[in-house]
Design an enzyme around this catalytic site. Structure first.
Site, mmCIF file in Angstrom:
data_model
loop_
_atom_site.group_PDB
_atom_site.id
_atom_site.type_symbol
_atom_site.label_atom_id
_atom_site.label_comp_id
_atom_site.label_asym_id
_atom_site.label_seq_id
_atom_site.Cartn_x
_atom_site.Cartn_y
_atom_site.Cartn_z
ATOM 1 N N ILE A 33 -5.943 -1.110 -7.539
ATOM 2 C CA ILE A 33 -6.569 -2.347 -8.014
ATOM 3 C C ILE A 33 -6.216 -3.534 -7.112
ATOM 4 O O ILE A 33 -6.933 -4.536 -7.101
ATOM 5 C CB ILE A 33 -6.143 -2.619 -9.485
ATOM 6 C CG1 ILE A 33 -7.135 -3.518 -10.195
ATOM 7 C CG2 ILE A 33 -4.725 -3.171 -9.561
ATOM 8 C CD1 ILE A 33 -6.930 -3.568 -11.698
ATOM 9 N N GLY A 95 10.764 0.117 -5.031
ATOM 10 C CA GLY A 95 9.527 -0.626 -5.242
ATOM 11 C C GLY A 95 8.535 0.027 -6.185
ATOM 12 O O GLY A 95 7.355 -0.336 -6.192
ATOM 13 N N GLN A 96 9.000 0.978 -6.995
ATOM 14 C CA GLN A 96 8.085 1.630 -7.936
ATOM 15 C C GLN A 96 7.848 0.715 -9.136
ATOM 16 O O GLN A 96 8.797 0.292 -9.798
ATOM 17 C CB GLN A 96 8.667 2.962 -8.409
ATOM 18 C CG GLN A 96 7.719 3.733 -9.331
ATOM 19 C CD GLN A 96 8.285 5.092 -9.731
ATOM 20 O OE1 GLN A 96 9.441 5.424 -9.432
ATOM 21 N NE2 GLN A 96 7.467 5.873 -10.417
ATOM 22 N N HIS A 102 3.014 8.766 -8.074
ATOM 23 C CA HIS A 102 1.773 8.509 -7.340
ATOM 24 C C HIS A 102 2.053 8.437 -5.846
ATOM 25 O O HIS A 102 3.064 7.886 -5.413
ATOM 26 C CB HIS A 102 1.090 7.219 -7.806
ATOM 27 C CG HIS A 102 1.993 6.030 -7.914
ATOM 28 N ND1 HIS A 102 2.858 5.850 -8.960
ATOM 29 C CD2 HIS A 102 2.163 4.954 -7.099
ATOM 30 C CE1 HIS A 102 3.530 4.722 -8.794
ATOM 31 N NE2 HIS A 102 3.136 4.161 -7.662
ATOM 32 N N LEU A 103 1.127 8.992 -5.075
ATOM 33 C CA LEU A 103 1.126 8.848 -3.624
ATOM 34 C C LEU A 103 0.153 7.736 -3.277
ATOM 35 O O LEU A 103 -0.989 7.745 -3.747
ATOM 36 C CB LEU A 103 0.645 10.130 -2.944
ATOM 37 C CG LEU A 103 1.663 11.230 -2.606
ATOM 38 C CD1 LEU A 103 2.260 11.794 -3.884
ATOM 39 C CD2 LEU A 103 0.991 12.316 -1.790
ATOM 40 N N HIS A 104 0.603 6.781 -2.478
ATOM 41 C CA HIS A 104 -0.308 5.785 -1.919
ATOM 42 C C HIS A 104 -0.884 6.372 -0.637
ATOM 43 O O HIS A 104 -0.127 6.764 0.270
ATOM 44 C CB HIS A 104 0.432 4.503 -1.551
ATOM 45 C CG HIS A 104 1.043 3.751 -2.693
ATOM 46 N ND1 HIS A 104 0.457 2.633 -3.251
ATOM 47 C CD2 HIS A 104 2.196 3.944 -3.377
ATOM 48 C CE1 HIS A 104 1.235 2.165 -4.215
ATOM 49 N NE2 HIS A 104 2.294 2.942 -4.312
HETATM 50 P P1 5GP Z 1 4.056 1.280 -7.074
HETATM 51 O O1 5GP Z 1 4.404 -0.172 -6.935
HETATM 52 O O2 5GP Z 1 4.546 1.824 -8.405
HETATM 53 O O3 5GP Z 1 4.431 2.140 -5.925
HETATM 54 O O4 5GP Z 1 2.481 1.349 -7.109
HETATM 55 C C1 5GP Z 1 1.726 1.050 -8.236
HETATM 56 C C2 5GP Z 1 0.354 0.680 -7.769
HETATM 57 O O5 5GP Z 1 -0.498 0.705 -8.895
HETATM 58 C C3 5GP Z 1 0.256 -0.726 -7.170
HETATM 59 O O6 5GP Z 1 -0.202 -0.626 -5.833
HETATM 60 C C4 5GP Z 1 -0.730 -1.438 -8.079
HETATM 61 O O7 5GP Z 1 -1.607 -2.292 -7.380
HETATM 62 C C5 5GP Z 1 -1.470 -0.293 -8.741
HETATM 63 N N1 5GP Z 1 -1.976 -0.587 -10.061
HETATM 64 C C6 5GP Z 1 -1.294 -1.204 -11.078
HETATM 65 N N2 5GP Z 1 -2.069 -1.290 -12.166
HETATM 66 C C7 5GP Z 1 -3.257 -0.725 -11.832
HETATM 67 C C8 5GP Z 1 -4.481 -0.507 -12.560
HETATM 68 O O8 5GP Z 1 -4.627 -0.859 -13.736
HETATM 69 N N3 5GP Z 1 -5.488 0.108 -11.893
HETATM 70 C C9 5GP Z 1 -5.363 0.508 -10.591
HETATM 71 N N4 5GP Z 1 -6.416 1.103 -10.028
HETATM 72 N N5 5GP Z 1 -4.228 0.338 -9.888
HETATM 73 C C10 5GP Z 1 -3.201 -0.266 -10.501
#
Ligand code: 5GP
Ligand code: ZN
Length: 116
Positions: A33, A95-96, A102-104
């Site tokens: 998002i 940074g999670q 999840h994999l980016h």
């Molecule tokens: P993290 O920070 O845990 O590695 O990654 C979480 C990711 O989830 C972030 O890049 C954030 O932008 C994304 N994200 C958070 N909420 C949502 C959502 O409601 N929908 C989508 N598509 N992505 C989300």
């Protein structure tokens, strides 16, 4: 956290809408998002796993499948040839922000290193 409260479990079930790019019986992938690159896709297991730090020997198949799906998506998105990055953040200092593995998949621009 129960899976009922998990944002990404809700995305898998459809309770929270997402821009889906891939789905099979085990894996779901959708556009981030808040994209950090022209291509920014999240590849997740449908089954709730909180973190890469929680993987066990019984998760070898799904862990490998996430990687294979991400690689195929890089190909279908047209970034495999240019190069791309797979990132898995874990825990607070890692940074999670969402506690569902999840994999980016990031690509479409030159990515800096080292990460911040
Ligand atoms: P993290 O920070 O845990 O590695 O990654 C979480 C990711 O989830 C972030 O890049 C954030 O932008 C994304 N994200 C958070 N909420 C949502 C959502 O409601 N929908 C989508 N598509 N992505 C989300
Ligand atoms: Zn979940």
């Amino acid at each position: 956290m129960s899976t009922q409260d998990c944002l990404f479990c809700k995305i898998v079930s459809g309770a929270v809408p997402s821009d889906r790019v891939y789905e099979d019986e085990d894996v779901f992938a959708f556009r981030d998002i808040n994209p950090q690159a022209p291509t920014h896709i999240l590849v997740i297991p449908k089954r709730h796993i909180s973190s890469v730090a929680d993987l066990t020997d019984s998760d070898v198949d799904i862990a490998g499948k996430l990687m294979v799906v991400a690689s195929k998506l890089a190909g279908s998105c047209g970034i495999a040839g240019r190069g791309f990055r797979l990132v898995v953040n874990a825990g607070d200092e890692g940074g999670q922000s969402v506690n569902h593995l999840h994999l980016h998949l990031l690509g479409g621009r030159r990515l800096g290193w080292p990460p911040g």
